[in-house]
Write a protein that holds these residues in place. Structure first.
Motif, PDB file in Angstrom:
ATOM      1  N   TRP A  35       0.855  -1.176   0.000  1.00 27.91           N
ATOM      2  CA  TRP A  35       0.000   0.000   0.000  1.00 27.91           C
ATOM      3  C   TRP A  35       0.897   1.234   0.000  1.00 27.91           C
ATOM      4  CZ3 TRP A  35      -5.109   0.157  -0.808  1.00 27.91           C
ATOM      5  CH2 TRP A  35      -5.863  -0.998  -0.578  1.00 27.91           C
ATOM      6  N   TYR A  59       6.206  -1.827   7.628  1.00 25.40           N
ATOM      7  CA  TYR A  59       5.393  -0.615   7.714  1.00 25.40           C
ATOM      8  C   TYR A  59       6.267   0.627   7.717  1.00 25.40           C
ATOM      9  CZ  TYR A  59       1.737  -3.828   9.270  1.00 25.40           C
ATOM     10  OH  TYR A  59       0.842  -4.857   9.355  1.00 25.40           O
ATOM     11  N   ILE A  69      -1.585  -4.540   7.778  1.00 28.82           N
ATOM     12  CA  ILE A  69      -1.786  -5.107   6.443  1.00 28.82           C
ATOM     13  C   ILE A  69      -1.996  -6.615   6.580  1.00 28.82           C
ATOM     14  CG2 ILE A  69       0.692  -5.410   6.008  1.00 28.82           C
ATOM     15  CD1 ILE A  69       0.129  -4.673   3.055  1.00 28.82           C
ATOM     16  N   LEU A  80      -5.927  -3.210   4.278  1.00 26.49           N
ATOM     17  CA  LEU A  80      -5.169  -2.279   5.111  1.00 26.49           C
ATOM     18  C   LEU A  80      -6.132  -1.738   6.153  1.00 26.49           C
ATOM     19  CD1 LEU A  80      -2.389  -0.904   5.535  1.00 26.49           C
ATOM     20  CD2 LEU A  80      -3.338   1.072   4.302  1.00 26.49           C
TER      21      LEU A  80
END
Length: 116
Positions: A35, A59, A69, A80
């Motif tokens: 993401w 992250y 996630i 997410l």
């Protein structure tokens, strides 16, 4: 491979949202999904990543402890979960997949707006 992101919306600070990224096409245990987000007037930056095998996640420091996630193998979907949202989390969020050393495929983005 196609990625379809959804789940964005408007929330107040402290609220939560769950973004989803539906994947069509081949997925391997070694495939990474990530993401990213792009705030207005800023560059797109990394948020979180997960290996399809589920054994590896990572992250950005700015979201550690607030975002999570995950993936659903049967639904071929990446999630997410975003908790304790802050105004600075406001951005368009993109999901992407990596089959090599870079992210090769990108979804269309879903907008998240956090108001104070």
């Amino acid at each position: 491979v196609q990625l379809q992101a959804s789940g964005g919306g408007s929330v107040q600070a402290g609220g939560s949202l769950r973004l989803s990224c539906a994947v069509s096409g081949s997925i391997f245990s070694s495939t990474w999904f990530g993401w990213f987000r792009q705030a207005p007037g800023k560059e797109r930056v990394f948020v979180a990543t997960i290996r399809w095998s589920g054994r590896n996640t990572n992250y950005a420091d700015s979201v550690k402890g607030r975002f999570s996630i995950s993936r659903d193998i049967d639904l071929k979907t990446i999630y997410l979960d975003m908790n304790n949202l802050k105004p600075e989390d406001t951005a368009v969020y993109y999901c992407a997949s990596s089959y090599s050393t870079s992210y090769d495929y990108w979804g269309q983005g879903t907008k998240v707006t956090v108001s104070s």
